[in-house]
Write an enzyme that holds these catalytic residues in place. Structure first.
Site, PDB file in Angstrom:
ATOM      1  N   HIS A  58       0.816  -1.214   0.000  1.00 22.44           N
ATOM      2  CA  HIS A  58       0.000   0.000   0.000  1.00 22.44           C
ATOM      3  C   HIS A  58       0.854   1.270   0.000  1.00 22.44           C
ATOM      4  CE1 HIS A  58      -3.556  -2.406   0.684  1.00 22.44           C
ATOM      5  NE2 HIS A  58      -3.040  -2.919   1.781  1.00 22.44           N
ATOM      6  N   HIS A 221      -7.585  -4.533  -1.527  1.00 21.02           N
ATOM      7  CA  HIS A 221      -6.897  -5.806  -1.758  1.00 21.02           C
ATOM      8  C   HIS A 221      -7.543  -6.562  -2.910  1.00 21.02           C
ATOM      9  CE1 HIS A 221      -6.661  -5.056   2.728  1.00 21.02           C
ATOM     10  NE2 HIS A 221      -5.426  -4.872   2.290  1.00 21.02           N
TER      11      HIS A 221
END
Length: 334
Positions: A58, A221
């Protein structure tokens, strides 16, 4: 899948090593655990420590937000996976200045379990008081009546900002937790996925989507969204994201908001600014004032295509938190 990597099993360790070497004046790795990173600068005694963390992939979240005005330490997990309790505990011990530590993380099962276990260990083994606040800003992940089930996405950035400022202002542990929860309660996000990312260990896409499709409400995700449909224009996408956000939180004419248009990893800045242009038009038409705006890659998903829009409704206290200066490797605000 094409990536600049060596052994797929070592991508997180090598990424962390490179990050620490690139920013030695900001961050250092604890010898007790190579997934435990803390600020390289001295923090004052009596200040509440701010600990953030989550899975890798991330970037610049989460390790990029360790620095003055935001987090004091970060626990790093595997790609899209929670850090284990061990690095969380090591960071906790390193950043505690006698006033306790606040954990900030997304509302995912693995994070809830591992941060909870680390908090128990800190209390029982180290006598360190821990407070916790979860991000749950994604309106697409659960209905409003079940807000406690929502996942945290890009709105986590605003929670870090608010809690880090509160700690700098000398708020005690309970007050820092209150401010973090207040920021979360006033924040809503929604995203759109255009293309998947590829996990280094498998080389497989995180989800399947055709070239002429988009996924509304996609998770960071690759979790499925509300619906999959034909690819729309930037204006139509912005309309849908802002419409669903404003349907979920009361923001009225004359209110101030902070806006984040967040890229998911491979979306050009050009596209993000086109989306922001439309977000500003929508809010202006409704008499909602943009107090600050952020456009770019703040919490990504490897090379996923798409973006999210986040709005945080401000009051006097949250405005004070937003205005507080920050100096981190991946985010500077003066």
């Amino acid at each position: 899948m094409k990536k600049l990597m060596n052994d797929p099993k070592n991508v997180v360790e090598e990424m962390v090593e490179g990050y620490v070497k690139a920013h030695p004046d900001y961050i250092k790795q604890l010898p007790e655990n190579d997934r435990a990173l803390v600020t390289a600068r001295e923090t004052s005694d009596g200040k509440v420590g701010i600990l953030i963390g989550g899975g890798s992939g991330h970037e610049p979240g989460f390790l990029g937000y360790v620095g003055d005005g935001m987090a004091d330490g970060v626990a790093v997990g595997n790609i899209f996976a929670s850090p284990s309790p061990d690095p969380i505990l090591e960071v906790t011990k390193a950043i505690d200045k006698g006033a306790g530590v606040v954990y900030l993380y997304g509302n995912y099962a693995g994070d809830v379990m591992n941060f909870g276990m680390a908090a128990e260990m800190a209390d029982l083994e180290e006598d360190i008081q821990v407070g916790m606040a979860k991000a749950s800003d994604d309106v697409a992940s659960a209905p409003k009546a079940e807000k406690e089930k929502r996942r945290g996405i890009a709105g986590e950035f605003f929670i870090y900002k608010a809690a880090g400022a509160a700690a700098d202002f000398g708020y005690d542990l309970n007050e820092v937790v209150r401010v973090a929860n207040k920021a979360n309660d006033n924040t809503r996000s929604m995203g759109v996925g255009l293309s998947p990312c590829y996990l280094p260990q498998t080389g497989k896409p995180s989800f399947e989507i055709e070239d002429d499709e988009m996924e509304i409400g996609l998770g960071h995700h690759g979790e499925p969204g509300i619906e999959k449909g034909p690819l729309e224009t930037a204006d139509r996408v912005a309309d849908r994201l802002v419409q669903d956000i404003l349907a979920d939180i009361e923001i009225n004419e004359g209110d101030n908001v902070v806006v984040l248009v967040n890229g998911l990893g491979s979306t050009p800045r050009m596209d993000l600014y086109i989306v922001f242009r439309r977000v500003e038009q929508i809010l202006s038409e409704k008499g909602i004032k943009i107090y600050r705006s952020y456009v770019g890659d703040y919490i990504t998903s490897l090379e996923m295509g798409g973006c999210s829009v986040t709005l945080m409704k401000l009051d006097d206290e949250l405005t004070k938190m937003v205005d507080h200066p920050v100096d981190c490797p991946m985010f500077v605000q003066k």
